[in-house]
Scaffold this motif. Structure first.
Motif, PDB file in Angstrom:
ATOM      1  N   ASN A 164      50.289  36.337 -67.444  1.00 47.81           N
ATOM      2  CA  ASN A 164      51.419  36.584 -66.567  1.00 47.81           C
ATOM      3  C   ASN A 164      51.766  35.413 -65.645  1.00 47.81           C
ATOM      4  O   ASN A 164      52.731  35.477 -64.907  1.00 47.81           O
ATOM      5  CB  ASN A 164      51.130  37.821 -65.694  1.00 47.81           C
ATOM      6  CG  ASN A 164      52.386  38.636 -65.530  1.00 47.81           C
ATOM      7  OD1 ASN A 164      53.384  38.346 -66.194  1.00 47.81           O
ATOM      8  ND2 ASN A 164      52.355  39.617 -64.654  1.00 47.81           N
ATOM      9  N   LEU A 165      50.930  34.369 -65.634  1.00 52.38           N
ATOM     10  CA  LEU A 165      51.176  33.254 -64.724  1.00 52.38           C
ATOM     11  C   LEU A 165      51.485  32.006 -65.548  1.00 52.38           C
ATOM     12  O   LEU A 165      50.793  31.699 -66.510  1.00 52.38           O
ATOM     13  CB  LEU A 165      49.942  33.021 -63.852  1.00 52.38           C
ATOM     14  CG  LEU A 165      50.213  32.354 -62.503  1.00 52.38           C
ATOM     15  CD1 LEU A 165      51.128  33.221 -61.653  1.00 52.38           C
ATOM     16  CD2 LEU A 165      48.893  32.105 -61.780  1.00 52.38           C
ATOM     17  N   LEU A 166      52.529  31.281 -65.136  1.00 53.57           N
ATOM     18  CA  LEU A 166      52.933  30.102 -65.894  1.00 53.57           C
ATOM     19  C   LEU A 166      53.441  29.027 -64.939  1.00 53.57           C
ATOM     20  O   LEU A 166      53.667  29.298 -63.759  1.00 53.57           O
ATOM     21  CB  LEU A 166      54.027  30.491 -66.900  1.00 53.57           C
ATOM     22  CG  LEU A 166      55.187  31.360 -66.391  1.00 53.57           C
ATOM     23  CD1 LEU A 166      56.248  30.534 -65.694  1.00 53.57           C
ATOM     24  CD2 LEU A 166      55.817  32.132 -67.550  1.00 53.57           C
ATOM     25  N   LEU A 167      53.565  27.790 -65.440  1.00 54.60           N
ATOM     26  CA  LEU A 167      54.220  26.751 -64.650  1.00 54.60           C
ATOM     27  C   LEU A 167      55.720  26.914 -64.858  1.00 54.60           C
ATOM     28  O   LEU A 167      56.176  26.951 -66.003  1.00 54.60           O
ATOM     29  CB  LEU A 167      53.761  25.365 -65.114  1.00 54.60           C
ATOM     30  CG  LEU A 167      52.311  25.012 -64.767  1.00 54.60           C
ATOM     31  CD1 LEU A 167      51.927  23.663 -65.357  1.00 54.60           C
ATOM     32  CD2 LEU A 167      52.101  25.013 -63.254  1.00 54.60           C
ATOM     33  N   ARG A 168      56.473  27.044 -63.795  1.00 57.27           N
ATOM     34  CA  ARG A 168      57.893  27.356 -63.936  1.00 57.27           C
ATOM     35  C   ARG A 168      58.575  26.324 -64.831  1.00 57.27           C
ATOM     36  O   ARG A 168      58.331  25.121 -64.717  1.00 57.27           O
ATOM     37  CB  ARG A 168      58.584  27.450 -62.580  1.00 57.27           C
ATOM     38  CG  ARG A 168      58.648  26.136 -61.834  1.00 57.27           C
ATOM     39  CD  ARG A 168      59.402  26.306 -60.511  1.00 57.27           C
ATOM     40  NE  ARG A 168      59.322  25.058 -59.746  1.00 57.27           N
ATOM     41  CZ  ARG A 168      59.587  24.956 -58.451  1.00 57.27           C
ATOM     42  NH1 ARG A 168      59.952  26.011 -57.759  1.00 57.27           N
ATOM     43  NH2 ARG A 168      59.491  23.802 -57.842  1.00 57.27           N
ATOM     44  N   THR A 169      59.405  26.817 -65.728  1.00 51.86           N
ATOM     45  CA  THR A 169      60.133  25.935 -66.644  1.00 51.86           C
ATOM     46  C   THR A 169      61.486  25.575 -66.069  1.00 51.86           C
ATOM     47  O   THR A 169      62.187  24.726 -66.591  1.00 51.86           O
ATOM     48  CB  THR A 169      60.350  26.625 -68.000  1.00 51.86           C
ATOM     49  OG1 THR A 169      61.131  27.810 -67.782  1.00 51.86           O
ATOM     50  CG2 THR A 169      59.034  27.005 -68.632  1.00 51.86           C
ATOM     51  N   GLN A 170      61.886  26.259 -64.997  1.00 48.02           N
ATOM     52  CA  GLN A 170      63.184  26.028 -64.384  1.00 48.02           C
ATOM     53  C   GLN A 170      63.131  26.508 -62.934  1.00 48.02           C
ATOM     54  O   GLN A 170      62.395  27.422 -62.606  1.00 48.02           O
ATOM     55  CB  GLN A 170      64.276  26.807 -65.141  1.00 48.02           C
ATOM     56  CG  GLN A 170      63.902  28.278 -65.368  1.00 48.02           C
ATOM     57  CD  GLN A 170      64.886  29.013 -66.263  1.00 48.02           C
ATOM     58  OE1 GLN A 170      65.915  28.487 -66.622  1.00 48.02           O
ATOM     59  NE2 GLN A 170      64.556  30.252 -66.614  1.00 48.02           N
ATOM     60  N   THR A 171      63.903  25.862 -62.084  1.00 54.13           N
ATOM     61  CA  THR A 171      63.928  26.306 -60.684  1.00 54.13           C
ATOM     62  C   THR A 171      64.732  27.597 -60.519  1.00 54.13           C
ATOM     63  O   THR A 171      64.786  28.157 -59.431  1.00 54.13           O
ATOM     64  CB  THR A 171      64.522  25.207 -59.773  1.00 54.13           C
ATOM     65  OG1 THR A 171      65.692  24.679 -60.386  1.00 54.13           O
ATOM     66  CG2 THR A 171      63.520  24.100 -59.524  1.00 54.13           C
ATOM     67  N   SER A 172      65.317  28.091 -61.607  1.00 57.57           N
ATOM     68  CA  SER A 172      66.114  29.318 -61.521  1.00 57.57           C
ATOM     69  C   SER A 172      65.324  30.496 -60.964  1.00 57.57           C
ATOM     70  O   SER A 172      65.909  31.451 -60.430  1.00 57.57           O
ATOM     71  CB  SER A 172      66.671  29.685 -62.901  1.00 57.57           C
ATOM     72  OG  SER A 172      67.506  28.657 -63.362  1.00 57.57           O
ATOM     73  N   ALA A 173      63.990  30.422 -61.078  1.00 57.51           N
ATOM     74  CA  ALA A 173      63.164  31.466 -60.476  1.00 57.51           C
ATOM     75  C   ALA A 173      63.514  31.643 -59.000  1.00 57.51           C
ATOM     76  O   ALA A 173      63.442  32.753 -58.460  1.00 57.51           O
ATOM     77  CB  ALA A 173      61.683  31.108 -60.636  1.00 57.51           C
ATOM     78  N   ALA A 174      63.923  30.549 -58.365  1.00 62.01           N
ATOM     79  CA  ALA A 174      64.261  30.598 -56.932  1.00 62.01           C
ATOM     80  C   ALA A 174      65.481  31.482 -56.668  1.00 62.01           C
ATOM     81  O   ALA A 174      65.629  32.037 -55.573  1.00 62.01           O
ATOM     82  CB  ALA A 174      64.515  29.189 -56.404  1.00 62.01           C
ATOM     83  N   GLN A 175      66.372  31.614 -57.671  1.00 63.71           N
ATOM     84  CA  GLN A 175      67.532  32.509 -57.499  1.00 63.71           C
ATOM     85  C   GLN A 175      67.045  33.925 -57.174  1.00 63.71           C
ATOM     86  O   GLN A 175      67.531  34.580 -56.245  1.00 63.71           O
ATOM     87  CB  GLN A 175      68.352  32.595 -58.795  1.00 63.71           C
ATOM     88  CG  GLN A 175      69.097  31.343 -59.191  1.00 63.71           C
ATOM     89  CD  GLN A 175      69.910  31.615 -60.456  1.00 63.71           C
ATOM     90  OE1 GLN A 175      70.399  32.730 -60.677  1.00 63.71           O
ATOM     91  NE2 GLN A 175      70.051  30.592 -61.284  1.00 63.71           N
TER      92      GLN A 175
END
Ligand code: PHE
Length: 339
Positions: A164-175
């Motif tokens: 369930n844990l990953l290195l973010r592939t995009q900053t879109s997670a911040a949205q």
């Protein structure tokens, strides 16, 4: 007695000549002139001297004493000034020697461009927010309308850390994190590192940088998206810059676009920087998908928004005509010194 005095005089003067420190001078003074000194001892022997000779002998003793005291004084001051000169010589500074060079540090070119970018968006009323680099599947994919079996996951090769844990592939997670924490109107950018399992070459790196942007309010349309991004492109690349919106696809925006700017190097004629096309792709964007809004508790009937993701590395390499993205990550001072 006279002979003894004469012998002592010769001996004392010879010794005095050889004295080489203040301590030796002091020892000598005690040895010769002190209460138990040699001269004093001689004086004690006066008793055996015939009375008529005593004044003469007494005078000789006094003269010798005086002579020795004077010589000692001169010797002491000579030694003191020699010591001072030696100390001064040791402390001499050669002002003609070249100075020590101290290099002054500076901002990394990525930070330099990022600071400009932040200034531009701040002036348009955006806040800067931060987000974690280690993300959960939910924020990086699920909440962005990319369910587990969605083919769009193939577009981004992901580094998984643990369940369930990953290195973010995009900053879109911040949205998502922003919409969970703030009520509209929302205007934020989120700069940061992102990670993809890409082969390393002149244009790809497993670590690179994005700047996410998100605007949510009542009545936001594609015109707002175009206006903000055109304004941004012109401020970064110059007022003559042409901006092109191409239809594209992202699961979390609908409609979606990719934005190209006319090449700042050749003005659109085609060159090495734009690989002959005249255009440079700098970001992906679109209107926030209604499903993403409602997933964050924002009513898509009432609110709308747009989002964009700027490639900061591309912005930096094109602005500074850097031919290889790897240079941005190697931190070779000979390279960084040029900015
Ligand atoms: N996250 C997208 C990417 O990494 C860019 C993007 C951001 C697109 C926001 C649309 C809106 O390619």
């Amino acid at each position: 007695m006279k002979q003894q005095l004469e012998a002592l005089r010769v001996e004392a003067l010879a010794q005095l000549d050889a004295l080489s420190s203040q301590k030796e001078i002091e020892d000598f003074r005690i040895r010769m002139l002190g209460k138990k000194g040699e001269l004093t001892a001689l004086l004690r022997g006066m008793g055996s001297v015939p009375a008529e000779e005593r004044p003469v002998i007494g005078q000789m003793v006094n003269e010798l004493r005086q002579l020795l005291e004077e010589k000692l004084e001169t010797k002491a001051s000579v030694l003191a000034s020699e010591a001072k000169n030696a100390r001064l010589a040791a402390e001499t500074i050669d002002v003609t020697l070249p100075g020590e060079q101290r290099t002054v540090g500076g901002l990394h070119p990525l930070n330099n461009v990022l600071e400009d970018l932040i200034d531009i968006f701040r002036s348009m009323g955006f806040d800067v927010v931060d987000g974690p680099e280690a993300e959960t599947d939910y924020y990086n994919f699920e909440a962005l309308n990319v369910p587990a079996d969605h083919p769009a996951r193939d577009m981004q090769d992901t580094f998984y850390l643990a369940d369930n844990l990953l290195l973010r592939t995009q900053t879109s997670a911040a949205q998502i994190r922003t919409m969970e924490n703030r009520k509209p109107p929302i205007r934020i950018i989120c700069p940061g590192r992102v990670f993809r399992a890409d082969e390393v070459d002149a244009t790809h790196s497993p670590v690179f940088h994005q700047v996410e942007g998100l605007v949510v309010d009542k009545g936001i349309t594609m015109c707002d998206l175009k206006g903000v991004l055109e304004q941004f492109a012109r401020e970064i690349y110059g007022p003559q810059t042409k901006v092109k919106f191409r239809p594209s696809f992202f699961p979390f925006t609908e409609p979606s676009v990719e934005v190209d700017v006319s090449c700042s190097e050749c003005g659109g004629e085609g060159c090495r920087v734009c690989k002959g096309t005249g255009w440079i792709e700098i970001l992906g964007a679109g209107m926030v998908h209604p499903r993403v809004l409602s997933g964050c508790g924002i009513d898509p009937e009432e609110y709308s928004g747009f989002a964009f993701g700027i490639g900061l590395d591309r912005l930096t390499t094109t602005r500074h005509k850097i031919s290889d993205i790897r240079l941005l990550f190697e931190n070779d001072v000979r390279f960084l010194d040029q900015f």
